[in-house]
Scaffold this motif. Structure first.
Motif, PDB file in Angstrom:
ATOM      1  N   ILE A  39     -86.786  -7.117  17.374  1.00 50.31           N
ATOM      2  CA  ILE A  39     -87.043  -7.855  18.615  1.00 50.31           C
ATOM      3  C   ILE A  39     -86.762  -9.340  18.420  1.00 50.31           C
ATOM      4  N   MET A  40     -87.217  -9.886  17.298  1.00 52.31           N
ATOM      5  CA  MET A  40     -86.983 -11.297  17.008  1.00 52.31           C
ATOM      6  C   MET A  40     -85.488 -11.578  16.875  1.00 52.31           C
ATOM      7  N   LEU A  42     -82.949  -9.827  18.178  1.00 51.58           N
ATOM      8  CA  LEU A  42     -82.307  -9.705  19.485  1.00 51.58           C
ATOM      9  C   LEU A  42     -82.597 -10.921  20.360  1.00 51.58           C
ATOM     10  N   GLU A  43     -83.804 -11.408  20.314  1.00 52.05           N
ATOM     11  CA  GLU A  43     -84.167 -12.597  21.098  1.00 52.05           C
ATOM     12  C   GLU A  43     -83.402 -13.824  20.608  1.00 52.05           C
ATOM     13  N   LEU A  44     -83.274 -13.959  19.301  1.00 51.86           N
ATOM     14  CA  LEU A  44     -82.514 -15.087  18.739  1.00 51.86           C
ATOM     15  C   LEU A  44     -81.045 -15.000  19.130  1.00 51.86           C
ATOM     16  N   THR A  45     -80.484 -13.809  19.071  1.00 56.02           N
ATOM     17  CA  THR A  45     -79.078 -13.612  19.447  1.00 56.02           C
ATOM     18  C   THR A  45     -78.865 -13.929  20.925  1.00 56.02           C
ATOM     19  N   ALA A  46     -79.764 -13.468  21.777  1.00 57.43           N
ATOM     20  CA  ALA A  46     -79.648 -13.749  23.209  1.00 57.43           C
ATOM     21  C   ALA A  46     -79.753 -15.245  23.486  1.00 57.43           C
ATOM     22  N   THR A  47     -80.667 -15.910  22.796  1.00 61.07           N
ATOM     23  CA  THR A  47     -80.822 -17.357  22.977  1.00 61.07           C
ATOM     24  C   THR A  47     -79.578 -18.098  22.523  1.00 61.07           C
ATOM     25  N   ASP A  50     -76.819 -17.635  25.084  1.00 62.44           N
ATOM     26  CA  ASP A  50     -77.042 -18.497  26.249  1.00 62.44           C
ATOM     27  C   ASP A  50     -76.669 -19.942  25.936  1.00 62.44           C
TER      28      ASP A  50
END
Length: 146
Positions: A39-40, A42-47, A50
């Motif tokens: 989860i961490m 994936l969140e870092l990759t999405a950020t 963006d």
């Protein structure tokens, strides 16, 4: 407990007392940590995606170093997982040992030895259950003697 009775001292030398129980617990702990890391990540990759979409010039140097950063990240994850396995083995041992001790005591009682009591090591889990079990067996033994 009689005044002359000495509590046995248990010094377990094996890590896996109840192998199936402990391995299931360890797998659960590792899976939880991996889910958190996923989860961490994936969140870092999405950020980062963006940021790159909105500010490509500012984020380009990070993307240039992305492969070494990811490699370092996976080495650290491997170390974390090894630590989780070691810690979960220790914690599961503190639970599996008492379960094993209860099973052995129950087997002795089933053979007819109602004087058996559960004695856990300091720091083991289930000490409240040990006290309740031993109190129950005191009452049972007292009633049988009547």
């Amino acid at each position: 407990m009689a005044p002359n009775t000495v509590k046995p001292s248990f010094q377990r030398r094996t890590i896996f007392i109840k192998k199936n129980l402990q391995i299931r617990y360890m797998v659960l702990m590792v899976a939880c940590v991996l889910c958190g890391l996923l989860i961490m990540g994936l969140e870092l990759t999405a950020t980062l995606n963006d940021l790159f979409d909105n500010y490509p010039v500012l984020v380009q140097p990070i993307y240039d170093e992305f492969i070494p950063i990811v490699a370092s990240f996976f080495y650290k994850i491997a170390i974390y997982i090894i630590l989780v396995v070691i810690i979960s083995a220790f914690v599961s041992h503190k639970m599996a040992g008492p379960v094993y001790r209860f099973e052995q005591t129950c087997k002795e009682i089933a053979k007819g030895d109602f004087s058996q009591r559960v004695h856990l090591r300091k720091g083991d889990q289930f000490t409240e259950l040990q006290d309740a079990f031993n109190t129950m067996m005191d009452v049972v033994e007292k009633n049988i003697k009547k």
